[in-house]
Every structure is written in C-alpha cells, then in structure tokens.
Write a protein that holds these residues in place. Structure first.
Motif, PDB file in Angstrom:
ATOM      1  N   ILE A 193      19.446 -21.969 -21.242  1.00 18.62           N
ATOM      2  CA  ILE A 193      19.944 -23.347 -21.203  1.00 18.62           C
ATOM      3  C   ILE A 193      19.180 -24.236 -20.211  1.00 18.62           C
ATOM      4  CG2 ILE A 193      21.937 -24.760 -20.494  1.00 18.62           C
ATOM      5  CD1 ILE A 193      23.716 -22.881 -22.098  1.00 18.62           C
ATOM      6  N   PRO A 194      18.965 -23.834 -18.940  1.00 23.16           N
ATOM      7  CA  PRO A 194      18.225 -24.732 -18.031  1.00 23.16           C
ATOM      8  C   PRO A 194      16.824 -25.065 -18.530  1.00 23.16           C
ATOM      9  CG  PRO A 194      19.373 -23.038 -16.783  1.00 23.16           C
ATOM     10  CD  PRO A 194      19.483 -22.643 -18.217  1.00 23.16           C
ATOM     11  N   GLY A 195      16.106 -24.078 -19.030  1.00 26.49           N
ATOM     12  CA  GLY A 195      14.766 -24.322 -19.547  1.00 26.49           C
ATOM     13  C   GLY A 195      14.773 -25.202 -20.787  1.00 26.49           C
ATOM     14  N   LEU A 196      15.770 -25.006 -21.633  1.00 20.72           N
ATOM     15  CA  LEU A 196      15.878 -25.814 -22.845  1.00 20.72           C
ATOM     16  C   LEU A 196      16.196 -27.270 -22.501  1.00 20.72           C
ATOM     17  CD1 LEU A 196      15.727 -25.640 -25.909  1.00 20.72           C
ATOM     18  CD2 LEU A 196      18.157 -25.050 -25.949  1.00 20.72           C
ATOM     19  N   LEU A 197      17.038 -27.473 -21.492  1.00 21.68           N
ATOM     20  CA  LEU A 197      17.332 -28.837 -21.042  1.00 21.68           C
ATOM     21  C   LEU A 197      16.056 -29.531 -20.556  1.00 21.68           C
ATOM     22  CD1 LEU A 197      20.708 -28.271 -19.169  1.00 21.68           C
ATOM     23  CD2 LEU A 197      20.365 -29.738 -21.171  1.00 21.68           C
ATOM     24  N   ASP A 198      15.203 -28.790 -19.883  1.00 20.56           N
ATOM     25  CA  ASP A 198      13.941 -29.354 -19.416  1.00 20.56           C
ATOM     26  C   ASP A 198      13.050 -29.737 -20.597  1.00 20.56           C
ATOM     27  OD1 ASP A 198      11.954 -29.859 -17.213  1.00 20.56           O
ATOM     28  OD2 ASP A 198      10.860 -28.317 -18.323  1.00 20.56           O
ATOM     29  N   ARG A 199      12.969 -28.860 -21.581  1.00 22.62           N
ATOM     30  CA  ARG A 199      12.140 -29.122 -22.762  1.00 22.62           C
ATOM     31  C   ARG A 199      12.635 -30.351 -23.527  1.00 22.62           C
ATOM     32  NH1 ARG A 199      11.605 -24.891 -27.834  1.00 22.62           N
ATOM     33  NH2 ARG A 199      10.328 -26.207 -29.200  1.00 22.62           N
ATOM     34  N   LEU A 200      13.943 -30.443 -23.731  1.00 24.10           N
ATOM     35  CA  LEU A 200      14.502 -31.580 -24.461  1.00 24.10           C
ATOM     36  C   LEU A 200      14.335 -32.879 -23.684  1.00 24.10           C
ATOM     37  CD1 LEU A 200      17.773 -29.889 -25.786  1.00 24.10           C
ATOM     38  CD2 LEU A 200      15.721 -30.444 -27.112  1.00 24.10           C
ATOM     39  N   SER A 201      14.519 -32.808 -22.378  1.00 24.96           N
ATOM     40  CA  SER A 201      14.387 -34.007 -21.543  1.00 24.96           C
ATOM     41  C   SER A 201      12.977 -34.583 -21.606  1.00 24.96           C
ATOM     42  CB  SER A 201      14.752 -33.687 -20.095  1.00 24.96           C
ATOM     43  OG  SER A 201      16.112 -33.321 -19.975  1.00 24.96           O
ATOM     44  N   LYS A 202      11.983 -33.709 -21.747  1.00 26.88           N
ATOM     45  CA  LYS A 202      10.600 -34.174 -21.837  1.00 26.88           C
ATOM     46  C   LYS A 202      10.330 -34.864 -23.173  1.00 26.88           C
ATOM     47  CE  LYS A 202       8.681 -30.840 -18.585  1.00 26.88           C
ATOM     48  NZ  LYS A 202       7.930 -29.567 -18.404  1.00 26.88           N
ATOM     49  N   GLN A 203      11.130 -34.544 -24.176  1.00 28.96           N
ATOM     50  CA  GLN A 203      10.952 -35.180 -25.481  1.00 28.96           C
ATOM     51  C   GLN A 203      11.656 -36.534 -25.554  1.00 28.96           C
ATOM     52  OE1 GLN A 203      11.773 -32.856 -28.963  1.00 28.96           O
ATOM     53  NE2 GLN A 203      10.479 -31.147 -28.339  1.00 28.96           N
ATOM     54  N   TYR A 204      12.885 -36.592 -25.084  1.00 28.70           N
ATOM     55  CA  TYR A 204      13.697 -37.802 -25.250  1.00 28.70           C
ATOM     56  C   TYR A 204      14.218 -38.369 -23.931  1.00 28.70           C
ATOM     57  CZ  TYR A 204      13.545 -37.073 -30.252  1.00 28.70           C
ATOM     58  OH  TYR A 204      13.112 -36.935 -31.553  1.00 28.70           O
ATOM     59  N   THR A 205      13.611 -37.998 -22.829  1.00 28.59           N
ATOM     60  CA  THR A 205      13.988 -38.386 -21.464  1.00 28.59           C
ATOM     61  C   THR A 205      15.261 -37.669 -21.035  1.00 28.59           C
ATOM     62  OG1 THR A 205      15.480 -40.304 -21.752  1.00 28.59           O
ATOM     63  CG2 THR A 205      13.093 -40.708 -21.968  1.00 28.59           C
ATOM     64  N   GLU A 206      15.447 -37.627 -19.719  1.00 29.85           N
ATOM     65  CA  GLU A 206      16.620 -36.950 -19.152  1.00 29.85           C
ATOM     66  C   GLU A 206      17.892 -37.765 -19.328  1.00 29.85           C
ATOM     67  OE1 GLU A 206      14.698 -39.228 -15.686  1.00 29.85           O
ATOM     68  OE2 GLU A 206      14.176 -38.375 -17.651  1.00 29.85           O
ATOM     69  N   PHE A 207      17.789 -38.942 -19.965  1.00 32.45           N
ATOM     70  CA  PHE A 207      18.955 -39.803 -20.136  1.00 32.45           C
ATOM     71  C   PHE A 207      19.614 -39.653 -21.515  1.00 32.45           C
ATOM     72  CE2 PHE A 207      15.953 -42.130 -17.306  1.00 32.45           C
ATOM     73  CZ  PHE A 207      16.700 -42.042 -16.130  1.00 32.45           C
ATOM     74  N   ASP A 208      19.050 -38.823 -22.382  1.00 31.68           N
ATOM     75  CA  ASP A 208      19.568 -38.700 -23.750  1.00 31.68           C
ATOM     76  C   ASP A 208      20.774 -37.766 -23.784  1.00 31.68           C
ATOM     77  OD1 ASP A 208      19.883 -37.831 -26.575  1.00 31.68           O
ATOM     78  OD2 ASP A 208      18.080 -39.030 -26.868  1.00 31.68           O
TER      79      ASP A 208
END
Length: 367
Positions: free
Chosen positions: A177-192
């Motif tokens: 989960i922590p790594g996946l959150l990082d990957r997703l945040s890089k795609q759509y920003t940490e605000f999504d």
C-alpha cells in the motif's frame, strides 16, 4: 473516424455505438445501417430481444497510466440519468463488462474483504474517515468511501504522507500500500482522492495474458496499466470520481449512492477461462460472464494449427490480436487474416481457421 498515423491511440472500438461506430470496408456503409437493412443476420433470438442490433461493445485498450476510478450505472439508474441529462449519459443501458489481458495487466476491481478494510481504518491517519457506529458493515464502507472522495486536497496529501511513514508490516496482507500510494501520486498528484480509495479499499490485481475479470454494473474499478480486450453491454455511461481532473469528476453523492459491494474479494473478481464447445479442434476458450448480452471466444493457434468454429446463432465481432492466417467461410471463399483486422460475422456461419506461423483471434458474440 480519420486515423492519424502519427498519433498513438489508447482505444479501438468495434460495433454500432453511435459515438464511434464501425463501417463496412467494402462499401463504407455504417454497420448499424447494414444491420437495419439486413436484420436476418443477427438471428431470431437477438432480433427478438434487442432488435437489428449488436447488443455488446468490444474494444482494444492500451494504457500506461491509470484510467479513471469509476462505476457504470445499472439499468434503473442509467434510465434515470439518461432522461435527466441525455448529453452526458447517452443511453439508458447498463454496462457490465469483462477485461481480458493481452499483456501484464494491473488494475483495481471491487472491494477488499470487509475485515481487512476495518483493520486498515484503525490506523491513526485513517480514524477520522470512519463514522461513529457500532457495526462495521458495507454501509460503513459506503460512508468511508464518500468521506475519502469528499476530503480536501490537503487532507488527501497529508493522509498519504502519514500512511507512507507507517512501516509496511502494519498493513497486514497488503504491504504494497505505501509504495502503491507513491506510484499513484506520481501519476495524478498527491491531491487525488482516488489514490486513497483505490489503494486502501479496492482489490489490487496483476493479471497475465489470458486472465480476465468481470465487472458487474455499479461495481467500482480502475484499470492501471496494460493491453486488454474489453467487452461490455452496449453502453458508454460512466460515473468518474478519481484519477482525472477535478473538473471532470461526477457527483460524489451520486457515486456513493450507486455503489454496490460485489465483488468483495480479489478471487471473486476473476472470470474463469474454459474450453468452448464452439471450437471443434479444442483450440478455443470461452469467457462467459453471468449476463445475457455477450460472451467472448479466444482461439490461439500455433504454427501449422487449425480450428473450426461451429455456427453461432447470433452476430459476432472478431479481431486478430496476434499473427496472421486465413479463414474459410461457406461458399468456398478464403479470407486473409492479419493482426488488427476486424470482422463482422452474421448468424449461422461456420468458420475454418488456419495459420502457418501462429495466430490469436478474439470473437465476441451473442445468441
């Protein structure tokens, strides 16, 4: 649609949906018009239920960035939304769908088991999203999902940061989960908001070529990366709430009310692949979701192999996804097959396939 050879395209549609229909290569005629003028080619069963129409919509998708977090409204809601806003919701149909992997395919589909979600939301950064009630059930989950989607951009970013500071071991069976959150945040920003909903609440799956999933109407899903064959009931209705610009998101209230809670674990999201009796030489598998609008055949041939499809009592759309070969049809006609070529096949037509070098063919049908 005019194809620009200098551009990349992420979707290829096949069929009669008005926004992106298929045309006959021989005459330029709209496939939908051809069916209206020749209703006998769809077969009596399909004609009686859906009229002179193809009741499904096959696609090829290729993407390296998460597609929107979404659901498709069921029949009742689709009819209501179409009546209220026909420009946005262009039809009154539901949209259950299947996705078959052509490559490594990463996705989110359905919900994690309720007990696992409950354990996540005992973590300090997530306690604020849990409503105060005695029983943790699907309605609790609905409220949590709604709270995550309504959270402000700063709250989303802060929560992600706090979760990434927690050791992976605290996430139980989901240390990714922590790594996946990082990957997703890089795609759509940490605000999504979709980052939190997908990583914390949904099943994260990695499928290999030939694996598939079934997404019922109103089932939450988001496709992350891969190349797939997709087939759905003939609809383009969608409600988006994440992995897209805020201006393109739909009502959180509507999304939350429409949610269903199937599937509720990763295993139930998978759609089994079984040998089909439509293939006479044992080279054809079937993906048959629990709906009446369609099923999909997959024929994979090695060098020098052959297969025969028995006649099907309804219309089908077929695409060659790999290799090349030929197809014999009644009347002694031989048709060349190449990667990317798409064919409409009317009811009652048996097909003989052969290939010198190998070939893969997907065929969606109804009967």
């Amino acid at each position: 649609m005019q194809i620009d050879e200098s551009k990349n395209y992420s979707e290829m549609w096949m069929g009669t949906y008005p926004s992106n229909p298929s045309y006959l290569l021989s005459t330029g005629e709209h496939l939908g018009e051809y069916l209206k003028n020749n209703p006998q080619v769809v077969g009596k069963s399909v004609l009686d239920r859906w009229g002179p129409e193809i009741p499904f919509l096959p696609k090829i998708l290729s993407f390296s960035k998460a597609l929107p977090l979404q659901i498709h409204p069921n029949l009742d809601l689709a009819a209501k939304l179409h009546k209220q806003d026909p420009k946005k919701f262009g039809d009154a149909n539901h949209k259950p769908e299947i996705a078959i992997a052509l490559s490594k395919f990463e996705l989110f589909a359905g919900w994690k088991p309720l007990n696992d979600i409950q354990a996540h939301f005992k973590l300090k950064p997530l306690e604020k999203f849990v409503p105060t009630q005695t029983h943790f059930n699907d309605e609790t989950l609905r409220q949590i999902c709604k709270s995550l989607l309504n959270a402000s951009p700063n709250v989303v970013a802060t929560t992600i940061k706090e979760l990434q500071d927690i050791p992976e071991s605290h996430f139980g069976a989901y240390p990714y989960i922590p790594g996946l959150l990082d990957r997703l945040s890089k795609q759509y920003t940490e605000f999504d908001n979709g980052n939190l909903v997908a990583a914390l609440l949904m099943n994260y799956l990695t499928l290999g070529p030939g694996d598939s999933i079934f997404v019922p109407a109103d089932s939450i899903h988001a496709y992350l990366e891969g190349d797939i064959v997709e087939c759905m009931a003939r609809s383009d209705n969608v409600i988006n709430t994440g992995f897209c610009p805020r201006a393109e998101r739909d009502s959180v209230e509507l999304f939350s009310q429409a949610l269903t809670f199937q599937p509720h674990n990763a295993q139930d999201a998978l759609l089994p692949r079984r040998k089909s009796d439509k293939g006479m030489n044992g080279k054809t598998d079937a993906y048959a979701p629990p709906i009446s609008e369609f099923a999909v055949l997959c024929t994979c041939l090695g060098a020098g192999e052959k297969e025969t499809h028995k006649s099907i009592l309804g219309p089908s759309l077929m695409i060659v996804t790999k290799g090349c070969g030929s197809m014999n049809i009644p009347g002694g006609k031989k048709v060349e097959l190449k990667e990317g070529w798409v064919f409409f096949v009317g009811q009652g037509v048996a097909l003989d396939f052969c290939t010198e070098k190998g070939m893969a063919v997907y065929r969606a049908y109804a009967e």
